[in-house]
Design a protein around this motif. Structure first.
Motif, short mmCIF file in Angstrom:
data_model
loop_
_atom_site.label_atom_id
_atom_site.label_comp_id
_atom_site.label_asym_id
_atom_site.label_seq_id
_atom_site.Cartn_x
_atom_site.Cartn_y
_atom_site.Cartn_z
N ILE A 89 0.81 -1.22 0.00
CA ILE A 89 0.00 0.00 0.00
C ILE A 89 0.84 1.27 0.00
O ILE A 89 0.29 2.37 -0.05
CB ILE A 89 -1.00 0.03 1.18
CG1 ILE A 89 -0.26 0.16 2.52
CG2 ILE A 89 -1.92 -1.18 1.15
CD1 ILE A 89 -1.15 0.58 3.65
N LYS A 91 2.80 2.61 2.34
CA LYS A 91 2.95 3.32 3.62
C LYS A 91 4.42 3.32 4.02
O LYS A 91 5.10 2.29 3.90
CB LYS A 91 2.11 2.63 4.68
CG LYS A 91 2.18 3.23 6.07
CD LYS A 91 1.21 2.54 7.02
CE LYS A 91 -0.21 2.88 6.70
NZ LYS A 91 -1.15 2.43 7.75
N ASN A 148 -6.16 1.23 4.13
CA ASN A 148 -5.13 2.20 4.53
C ASN A 148 -4.42 1.78 5.81
O ASN A 148 -3.27 2.16 6.05
CB ASN A 148 -5.73 3.60 4.67
CG ASN A 148 -6.92 3.66 5.61
OD1 ASN A 148 -7.50 2.63 5.96
ND2 ASN A 148 -7.29 4.85 6.02
N THR A 278 0.79 9.11 5.81
CA THR A 278 0.07 8.17 4.95
C THR A 278 -0.54 8.90 3.74
O THR A 278 -1.59 8.52 3.23
CB THR A 278 -1.03 7.40 5.72
OG1 THR A 278 -0.59 7.10 7.04
CG2 THR A 278 -1.37 6.08 5.04
N GLN A 281 -4.20 9.85 3.77
CA GLN A 281 -5.19 8.81 3.52
C GLN A 281 -5.57 8.06 4.80
O GLN A 281 -5.56 6.83 4.85
CB GLN A 281 -4.67 7.84 2.46
CG GLN A 281 -4.38 8.51 1.12
CD GLN A 281 -3.58 7.63 0.20
OE1 GLN A 281 -4.08 7.11 -0.79
NE2 GLN A 281 -2.31 7.46 0.52
N ARG A 282 -5.86 8.81 5.83
CA ARG A 282 -6.36 8.25 7.07
C ARG A 282 -7.73 8.84 7.35
O ARG A 282 -7.99 10.00 7.01
CB ARG A 282 -5.44 8.60 8.25
CG ARG A 282 -4.01 8.15 8.15
CD ARG A 282 -3.25 8.68 9.35
NE ARG A 282 -1.84 8.34 9.33
CZ ARG A 282 -0.88 9.13 9.78
NH1 ARG A 282 -1.18 10.33 10.24
NH2 ARG A 282 0.38 8.74 9.76
N SER A 285 -7.01 11.91 9.31
CA SER A 285 -6.12 12.94 8.76
C SER A 285 -6.70 14.34 9.00
O SER A 285 -7.91 14.54 9.02
CB SER A 285 -5.94 12.73 7.26
OG SER A 285 -5.17 11.58 7.00
N TYR A 321 5.80 10.82 3.58
CA TYR A 321 4.78 9.97 3.00
C TYR A 321 5.23 9.47 1.63
O TYR A 321 6.15 10.00 1.02
CB TYR A 321 3.42 10.66 2.92
CG TYR A 321 3.26 11.77 1.91
CD1 TYR A 321 2.91 11.50 0.58
CD2 TYR A 321 3.40 13.11 2.29
CE1 TYR A 321 2.72 12.52 -0.34
CE2 TYR A 321 3.21 14.14 1.38
CZ TYR A 321 2.87 13.84 0.06
OH TYR A 321 2.69 14.85 -0.85
N LEU A 325 -2.63 5.10 -2.18
CA LEU A 325 -2.79 3.68 -1.91
C LEU A 325 -3.03 2.85 -3.17
O LEU A 325 -2.56 1.71 -3.27
CB LEU A 325 -3.98 3.46 -0.96
CG LEU A 325 -3.89 4.09 0.43
CD1 LEU A 325 -5.26 4.06 1.09
CD2 LEU A 325 -2.86 3.35 1.28
N PHE A 329 -7.80 5.73 -5.69
CA PHE A 329 -7.67 6.84 -4.75
C PHE A 329 -6.97 8.03 -5.40
O PHE A 329 -7.29 9.18 -5.12
CB PHE A 329 -6.93 6.39 -3.50
CG PHE A 329 -7.70 5.41 -2.67
CD1 PHE A 329 -8.80 5.81 -1.93
CD2 PHE A 329 -7.35 4.07 -2.66
CE1 PHE A 329 -9.54 4.91 -1.19
CE2 PHE A 329 -8.07 3.15 -1.93
CZ PHE A 329 -9.17 3.57 -1.18
N PHE A 392 -9.60 12.76 0.71
CA PHE A 392 -8.74 11.64 1.08
C PHE A 392 -7.44 11.73 0.27
O PHE A 392 -7.32 11.19 -0.81
CB PHE A 392 -9.47 10.33 0.79
CG PHE A 392 -9.01 9.15 1.59
CD1 PHE A 392 -9.19 9.10 2.96
CD2 PHE A 392 -8.42 8.06 0.98
CE1 PHE A 392 -8.79 7.99 3.70
CE2 PHE A 392 -8.01 6.95 1.70
CZ PHE A 392 -8.20 6.93 3.06
#
Length: 510
Positions: A89, A91, A148, A278, A281-282, A285, A321, A325, A329, A392
């Motif tokens: 993903i 991260k 995520n 991230t 993308q939380r 956030s 970051y 993802l 997205f 996002f």
């Protein structure tokens, strides 16, 4: 080739295959996934339903030991699991390691809860009668999670659900299928009997249809969902038709209030991590920084400088970051960027990082993956899509305020209620903000992002239905209270009718 696993065995059915790709290196196929149909989803629920009674009969402390085994297995394989999460993903590796640690922490906490699934003895209004309460498992749970946090968030559901004596059908995000399969293998290796945990790889429509059929057949008694507000509404409506209350953890437009007395450097550090960790993308956030008008300009200057200096790129290296993802997205994020209007002030570059739209100091090869510039948009206000809706991705809005009441009104205006933060050195402002904010989680001088395994996690409004994950509070999602009254008087005693009343003189004269 990854397949769904029902009753301990891979499912042969399925003709559609999806590639899970590394978003930092799109030519790297992490796994190929065979997609299940609705019948497989329902079959998984049927398997879990059949296994539930025997699993519930296992003493809770023994189930707790299985949870301890899961934690030990995850800890022993922590680095491999973290690297798989980063590969699948995008991260940053430091975040992936923290995510894996969250599973270990969750298991350590719930090991003890296996010996603390307490009921209560309650005094009766009748003689020779005792009242008791017991926690009983709800039955079979269908858990649907986003990617995520592909291993930590599922553990928030799976660990307490299993500990409480429920069986589970887990539907992870398809773009994180390899991470999900690895976590599933660790769980079942800890001693779970066949059918207690089932893994289903399916797209959203097939999952919804399979879940609907399972609910119609009475196979599922609880649904847990982490994802978008839009899908959460649909799942909530489906469960409502069956008189069930799902656990919904949805989106966020999380505010951060910066007061005139705040430590601005600390606030900038918090905004940088909350807004761009991230790649934004939380669900927690940072959405909008709401800054007092007296420090708005200085905060913005420092925040823009910190953002410009932050390392972005290859998630296996030391970066703030990495990529988006998944391609879907990235496409959605470009739509959000289209919400920027002439009334906004944009700080820094916008869009995908490419040779034609470069970022100074980028780490790695931007052409290899789905990398986007961090964006700060000043001047957002209620009524703007950028202010009212979750974006996002790596985008933070900034606005100003005059009074704390105005700041609280701005913080509540979008209607989400997940996470929030205030930066201040004045305790009165901190407690006034806590009282006024509608969010389920409040931080003082800390980021909007971050959770601990023993603290309730969840939101209100557009962010969820008030259910909570983590800590002892999640036990109420996966157990039902059962009351027992035991009359050993040898005769029928009628509550509220035959209540013993001691004589009293209710008159009183001075």
């Amino acid at each position: 080739m990854l397949r769904s696993i029902v009753d301990g065995s891979p499912v042969a059915a399925g003709s559609r295959v999806l590639d899970s790709r590394n978003p930092a290196h799109l030519d790297d196929v992490v796994a190929q996934v065979v997609l299940a149909d609705p019948a497989t989803v329902t079959a998984a629920a049927r398997s879990a339903h059949a296994a539930q009674r025997a699993w519930a009969d296992v003493p809770a402390p023994v189930r707790g030991q299985v949870i301890a085994n899961i934690g030990a297995l995850v800890e022993a394989n922590a680095e491999a699991l973290a690297r798989l999460v980063t590969r699948e993903i995008g991260k940053p590796l430091a975040e992936s390691r923290g995510e894996v640690q969250e599973i270990v922490d969750t298991c350590r906490f719930f090991l003890g809860e296996g010996r603390r699934l307490y009921g209560q003895t309650v005094p009766s209004e009748m003689p020779d009668k005792q009242l008791f309460t017991f926690r009983e498992p709800v039955g079979t749970a269908m858990i649907i999670t986003a990617g995520n946090f592909p291993v930590a968030v599922p553990s928030w559901y799976l660990v307490p659900a299993l500990l409480c004596g429920n069986t589970v059908v887990w539907k992870p995000a398809l773009y994180a299928a390899a991470s999900a399969d690895a976590l599933y293998q660790l769980f079942v290796s800890a001693g779970l009997p066949a059918g207690v945990l089932n893994l289903v790889h399916a797209d959203g429509t097939e999952t919804f249809n399979g879940l609907s059929q399972a609910l119609d057949e009475g196979l599922v008694q609880k649904v847990g969902f982490t994802g978008s507000t839009e899908v959460g509404r649909a799942i909530g409506a489906l469960c409502g038709r069956h008189l069930q209350s799902p656990c919904l953890e949805l989106g966020g437009k999380n505010p951060m209030v910066v007061t005139e007395d705040a430590d601005l450097d600390l606030a900038v550090e918090g905004a940088l991590f909350a807004g761009f960790g991230t790649a934004g993308q939380r669900c927690t956030s940072l959405g909008t920084a709401i800054v007092h008008e007296s420090v708005h300009g200085e905060f913005l200057r420092r925040f823009a400088a910190a953002t410009a200096a932050a390392a972005v790129g290859d998630p296996t290296r030391d970066v703030l970051y990495g990529p988006m993802l998944d391609e879907r997205f990235a496409a959605a994020y470009e739509k959000y960027l289209g919400w920027i209007s002439g009334g906004h002030r944009v700080l820094g570059a916008v869009g995908r990082i490419t040779a034609d739209n470069p970022r100074a100091g980028f780490v790695g090869d931007p052409a290899a993956g789905l990398f986007y510039h961090p964006v700060i948009v000043d001047g957002v206000r209620p009524g703007d899509d950028l202010f009212d809706h979750e974006t996002f991705g790596p985008l933070v809005g900034v606005t100003s305020y005059g009074t704390l009441d105005e700041a609280i009104a701005l913080a509540n205006a979008p209607g989400y209620g997940l996470s929030s933060a205030i930066y201040t050195t004045d305790p009165k402002k901190a407690f006034a903000f806590r009282r006024g904010i509608g969010a389920g989680m409040v931080s003082v001088n800390n980021s909007t992002s971050g959770a601990e395994a023993h603290l309730p996690f969840g939101g209100n409004g557009r962010s969820g239905n008030g259910s909570r994950q983590s800590g002892m509070w999640v036990l109420d999602q996966f157990t039902r209270w059962q009351a027992l009254n035991w009359d050993y008087s040898g005769r029928l005693q009628k509550a509220q009718i035959e209540v013993a009343v001691l004589p009293a003189d209710l008159t009183f004269r001075l």
